[in-house]
Design a protein around this motif. Structure first.
Motif, PDB file in Angstrom:
ATOM      1  N   ASN A  51      35.638  49.766  52.395  1.00 51.27           N
ATOM      2  CA  ASN A  51      35.058  50.079  51.093  1.00 51.27           C
ATOM      3  C   ASN A  51      33.542  49.959  51.222  1.00 51.27           C
ATOM      4  O   ASN A  51      32.974  48.863  51.141  1.00 51.27           O
ATOM      5  N   LEU A  52      32.899  51.083  51.460  1.00 51.99           N
ATOM      6  CA  LEU A  52      31.460  51.078  51.702  1.00 51.99           C
ATOM      7  C   LEU A  52      30.683  50.667  50.454  1.00 51.99           C
ATOM      8  O   LEU A  52      29.625  50.028  50.564  1.00 51.99           O
ATOM      9  N   SER A  53      31.168  51.025  49.281  1.00 53.66           N
ATOM     10  CA  SER A  53      30.476  50.643  48.051  1.00 53.66           C
ATOM     11  C   SER A  53      30.373  49.130  47.942  1.00 53.66           C
ATOM     12  O   SER A  53      29.296  48.573  47.668  1.00 53.66           O
ATOM     13  N   ARG A  54      31.470  48.449  48.174  1.00 48.35           N
ATOM     14  CA  ARG A  54      31.467  46.989  48.091  1.00 48.35           C
ATOM     15  C   ARG A  54      30.586  46.382  49.173  1.00 48.35           C
ATOM     16  O   ARG A  54      29.855  45.409  48.926  1.00 48.35           O
ATOM     17  N   LEU A  55      30.636  46.966  50.378  1.00 46.87           N
ATOM     18  CA  LEU A  55      29.826  46.449  51.482  1.00 46.87           C
ATOM     19  C   LEU A  55      28.341  46.537  51.138  1.00 46.87           C
ATOM     20  O   LEU A  55      27.577  45.580  51.370  1.00 46.87           O
ATOM     21  N   LEU A  56      27.888  47.678  50.608  1.00 43.43           N
ATOM     22  CA  LEU A  56      26.475  47.849  50.267  1.00 43.43           C
ATOM     23  C   LEU A  56      26.053  46.882  49.167  1.00 43.43           C
ATOM     24  O   LEU A  56      24.942  46.335  49.197  1.00 43.43           O
ATOM     25  N   GLU A  57      26.918  46.679  48.190  1.00 42.30           N
ATOM     26  CA  GLU A  57      26.584  45.742  47.118  1.00 42.30           C
ATOM     27  C   GLU A  57      26.455  44.318  47.662  1.00 42.30           C
ATOM     28  O   GLU A  57      25.572  43.562  47.234  1.00 42.30           O
ATOM     29  N   GLN A  58      27.306  43.954  48.611  1.00 39.36           N
ATOM     30  CA  GLN A  58      27.222  42.628  49.222  1.00 39.36           C
ATOM     31  C   GLN A  58      25.920  42.461  49.990  1.00 39.36           C
ATOM     32  O   GLN A  58      25.249  41.423  49.890  1.00 39.36           O
ATOM     33  N   VAL A  59      25.563  43.475  50.774  1.00 37.22           N
ATOM     34  CA  VAL A  59      24.310  43.398  51.528  1.00 37.22           C
ATOM     35  C   VAL A  59      23.124  43.266  50.584  1.00 37.22           C
ATOM     36  O   VAL A  59      22.210  42.454  50.804  1.00 37.22           O
ATOM     37  N   ALA A  60      23.116  44.042  49.505  1.00 35.51           N
ATOM     38  CA  ALA A  60      22.007  43.982  48.554  1.00 35.51           C
ATOM     39  C   ALA A  60      21.888  42.594  47.929  1.00 35.51           C
ATOM     40  O   ALA A  60      20.783  42.047  47.789  1.00 35.51           O
ATOM     41  N   SER A  61      23.024  42.001  47.555  1.00 32.52           N
ATOM     42  CA  SER A  61      22.969  40.681  46.912  1.00 32.52           C
ATOM     43  C   SER A  61      22.491  39.599  47.873  1.00 32.52           C
ATOM     44  O   SER A  61      21.809  38.650  47.462  1.00 32.52           O
ATOM     45  N   GLU A  62      22.825  39.725  49.166  1.00 34.26           N
ATOM     46  CA  GLU A  62      22.417  38.714  50.141  1.00 34.26           C
ATOM     47  C   GLU A  62      20.914  38.674  50.346  1.00 34.26           C
ATOM     48  O   GLU A  62      20.371  37.636  50.761  1.00 34.26           O
ATOM     49  N   PHE A  63      20.216  39.778  50.076  1.00 33.96           N
ATOM     50  CA  PHE A  63      18.770  39.813  50.292  1.00 33.96           C
ATOM     51  C   PHE A  63      17.971  39.474  49.035  1.00 33.96           C
ATOM     52  O   PHE A  63      16.741  39.460  49.086  1.00 33.96           O
ATOM     53  N   GLU A  64      18.620  39.207  47.949  1.00 33.19           N
ATOM     54  CA  GLU A  64      17.894  38.927  46.715  1.00 33.19           C
ATOM     55  C   GLU A  64      16.989  37.697  46.817  1.00 33.19           C
ATOM     56  O   GLU A  64      15.858  37.720  46.323  1.00 33.19           O
ATOM     57  N   PRO A  65      17.406  36.581  47.461  1.00 35.33           N
ATOM     58  CA  PRO A  65      16.484  35.452  47.591  1.00 35.33           C
ATOM     59  C   PRO A  65      15.219  35.796  48.377  1.00 35.33           C
ATOM     60  O   PRO A  65      14.115  35.418  47.979  1.00 35.33           O
ATOM     61  N   ALA A  66      15.380  36.517  49.512  1.00 31.16           N
ATOM     62  CA  ALA A  66      14.208  36.893  50.300  1.00 31.16           C
ATOM     63  C   ALA A  66      13.320  37.863  49.537  1.00 31.16           C
ATOM     64  O   ALA A  66      12.084  37.807  49.640  1.00 31.16           O
ATOM     65  N   MET A  67      13.927  38.741  48.737  1.00 28.11           N
ATOM     66  CA  MET A  67      13.156  39.691  47.946  1.00 28.11           C
ATOM     67  C   MET A  67      12.394  38.997  46.824  1.00 28.11           C
ATOM     68  O   MET A  67      11.278  39.388  46.479  1.00 28.11           O
ATOM     69  N   ALA A  68      12.983  37.949  46.270  1.00 26.18           N
ATOM     70  CA  ALA A  68      12.318  37.236  45.174  1.00 26.18           C
ATOM     71  C   ALA A  68      11.006  36.619  45.642  1.00 26.18           C
ATOM     72  O   ALA A  68      10.035  36.549  44.871  1.00 26.18           O
ATOM     73  N   ASP A  69      10.945  36.171  46.899  1.00 21.51           N
ATOM     74  CA  ASP A  69       9.708  35.576  47.409  1.00 21.51           C
ATOM     75  C   ASP A  69       8.561  36.578  47.435  1.00 21.51           C
ATOM     76  O   ASP A  69       7.393  36.190  47.336  1.00 21.51           O
ATOM     77  N   LYS A  70       8.879  37.886  47.604  1.00 26.11           N
ATOM     78  CA  LYS A  70       7.841  38.921  47.622  1.00 26.11           C
ATOM     79  C   LYS A  70       7.764  39.703  46.317  1.00 26.11           C
ATOM     80  O   LYS A  70       6.995  40.661  46.217  1.00 26.11           O
ATOM     81  N   GLY A  71       8.565  39.323  45.335  1.00 23.84           N
ATOM     82  CA  GLY A  71       8.559  40.044  44.074  1.00 23.84           C
ATOM     83  C   GLY A  71       9.186  41.415  44.164  1.00 23.84           C
ATOM     84  O   GLY A  71       8.856  42.315  43.384  1.00 23.84           O
ATOM     85  N   LEU A  72      10.139  41.583  45.082  1.00 27.56           N
ATOM     86  CA  LEU A  72      10.814  42.872  45.251  1.00 27.56           C
ATOM     87  C   LEU A  72      12.043  42.936  44.350  1.00 27.56           C
ATOM     88  O   LEU A  72      12.591  41.908  43.943  1.00 27.56           O
ATOM     89  N   SER A  73      12.498  44.133  44.075  1.00 29.12           N
ATOM     90  CA  SER A  73      13.689  44.322  43.243  1.00 29.12           C
ATOM     91  C   SER A  73      14.484  45.516  43.740  1.00 29.12           C
ATOM     92  O   SER A  73      13.927  46.432  44.366  1.00 29.12           O
ATOM     93  N   TRP A  74      15.783  45.508  43.447  1.00 29.87           N
ATOM     94  CA  TRP A  74      16.679  46.594  43.863  1.00 29.87           C
ATOM     95  C   TRP A  74      16.788  47.657  42.770  1.00 29.87           C
ATOM     96  O   TRP A  74      16.825  47.331  41.585  1.00 29.87           O
ATOM     97  N   ARG A  75      16.877  48.896  43.208  1.00 30.90           N
ATOM     98  CA  ARG A  75      17.315  50.009  42.362  1.00 30.90           C
ATOM     99  C   ARG A  75      18.555  50.586  43.034  1.00 30.90           C
ATOM    100  O   ARG A  75      18.460  51.299  44.032  1.00 30.90           O
ATOM    101  N   LEU A  76      19.708  50.243  42.503  1.00 29.89           N
ATOM    102  CA  LEU A  76      20.974  50.611  43.131  1.00 29.89           C
ATOM    103  C   LEU A  76      21.600  51.815  42.442  1.00 29.89           C
ATOM    104  O   LEU A  76      21.589  51.922  41.218  1.00 29.89           O
ATOM    105  N   SER A  77      22.125  52.723  43.257  1.00 30.74           N
ATOM    106  CA  SER A  77      22.885  53.861  42.753  1.00 30.74           C
ATOM    107  C   SER A  77      24.071  54.063  43.699  1.00 30.74           C
ATOM    108  O   SER A  77      24.039  54.908  44.608  1.00 30.74           O
ATOM    109  N   ILE A  78      25.096  53.238  43.492  1.00 27.31           N
ATOM    110  CA  ILE A  78      26.245  53.215  44.396  1.00 27.31           C
ATOM    111  C   ILE A  78      27.514  53.441  43.581  1.00 27.31           C
ATOM    112  O   ILE A  78      27.948  52.552  42.837  1.00 27.31           O
TER     113      ILE A  78
END
Length: 381
Positions: free
Chosen positions: A220-247
């Motif tokens: 299930n590629l949709s679920r896999l991509l969502e998992q990868v995106a959520s795992e990087f949220e802490p590292a992204m928060a340190d740089k003020g980054l945010s996701w725009r997801l279209s899955i």
């Protein structure tokens, strides 16, 4: 067409060419013999011969003249046959010499007899491919050596800091709690950096020795991509980054879930490392017939075209100066490319107007009922 079939075709063409020339040469011998025989007949009739002359005694009868014609044809046949029988051995000598030269290919092209043009072209193709592989191997080895030198240098710096601050903590038991906490935090940060560098050494070894066998299943590629995106949220928060997801939900591929997770983990890590602070990262996926396309974009420095063409090479790094934030081993994108291609897919990179986009295309399996594109729920990664 494989090499065996090509070889069979080349051999058939060469044999046909040589045999055709042989027949033409033999026809020429017969015609030449007949012409010479006719010319001799004509000259003989222009003169009155005496019976005691040896030429008349030898060739005066028709039988002797026919024997002469046969001897001439036989001699011509022997000479032509000897020449044509020697020709394949000359060809073989040329091919052997060219094959020996391919063991240590040079910039000089292989040159064979025009009859061996197809073989010559194949050998030159092999020569060019060998030169290209040798160049890439030398380049990869040089990049690897440079990287190991950088890592060895970088290992010394955090290790020295860790030892220094731990020594202070050991030798100064009366340090104020605030100073002790600060020294401990610095030693902890340096130890984490040291661990990351050691992990890079292991990554280099794994990439060099592993051929990454795949264990394919419906993922299930949709679920896999969502998992990868959520795992990087802490590292992204340190740089003020945010996701725009279209899955869209339920996108499915047939592949190794762990290896595919590594592909998108490497791509996301690269995007987070090189994205401008306070900028969005876009992750989208869509199914198109018998394939699934995933795109990941970040706003960052535009990559020059010459570097963009080399971005998937082993040990290649965009930034010449190593830093703790982006100083990877230069293997992430190379590993991602190898995994995607082993799945029968394709990965591309594009960069313009301070936007970097990676696009991964993977084959989609038929749905369980075989009725249309695979988009239903499947096994998780």
């Amino acid at each position: 067409m494989n090499r065996r079939e090509k070889g069979r075709i080349y051999r058939s063409r060469l044999v046909s060419r040589i045999f055709g020339r042989y027949l033409l040469a033999m026809l020429g011998v017969v015609l030449a013999s007949l012409i010479l025989w006719g010319l001799a007949q004509w000259l003989a009739q222009r003169r009155v011969w005496q019976e005691e002359e040896w030429i008349y005694r030898t060739f005066g009868s028709i039988t002797n003249r026919i024997i002469l014609l046969g001897v001439m044809c036989l001699a011509g046949w022997a000479a032509v046959s000897a020449a044509f029988l020697a020709r394949p051995f000359r060809y073989l000598d040329q091919i052997i010499a060219a094959a020996q030269a391919l063991a240590s290919p040079s910039e000089q092209a292989v040159a064979l007899h025009p009859d061996l043009r197809e073989v010559q072209d194949e050998m030159n193709l092999i020569r060019e491919r060998s030169l290209r592989h040798a160049y890439l191997a030398r380049e990869a080895e040089q990049r690897k050596n440079d990287l190991i030198l950088y890592l060895a240098h970088d290992l010394k710096t955090p290790l020295t800091s860790v030892i220094g601050y731990l020594t202070l903590l050991r030798d100064e038991p009366d340090l104020a709690p605030q100073i002790r906490a600060r020294y401990t935090a610095i030693a902890w940060d340096k130890a984490q950096r040291l661990e990351a560098l050691v992990d890079e050494f292991f990554e280099i070894t794994r990439f060099s020795l592993s051929h990454m066998p795949l264990e394919k299943e419906r993922v299930n590629l949709s679920r896999l991509l969502e998992q990868v995106a959520s795992e990087f949220e802490p590292a992204m928060a340190d740089k003020g980054l945010s996701w725009r997801l279209s899955i869209p939900p339920g996108l499915t591929v047939l592949g190794d879930g762990d290896k595919l997770a590594r592909v998108f983990d490497n791509l996301a890590r690269n995007a987070v490392s090189y994205a401008y602070p306070q900028s969005p990262l876009s992750l989208s996926a869509r199914g198109e017939g018998n394939q699934v396309t995933v795109s990941l974009s970040n706003q960052g420095k535009t990559i020059p075209q010459d570097k963009l063409q080399r971005i998937f090479q082993q040990f290649f790094r965009l930034d010449g100066a190593r830093s703790s934030s982006t100083g990877g081993a230069g293997l992430g994108l190379a590993i991602a490319k190898e995994i995607v291609e082993q799945h029968g897919g394709r990965i591309r990179a594009a960069s313009r107007s301070e936007t970097v986009t990676f696009t991964v295309t993977l084959p989609a399996p038929p749905p369980p009922d075989g009725s249309g594109p695979a988009s239903g729920e499947a096994a998780g990664a």
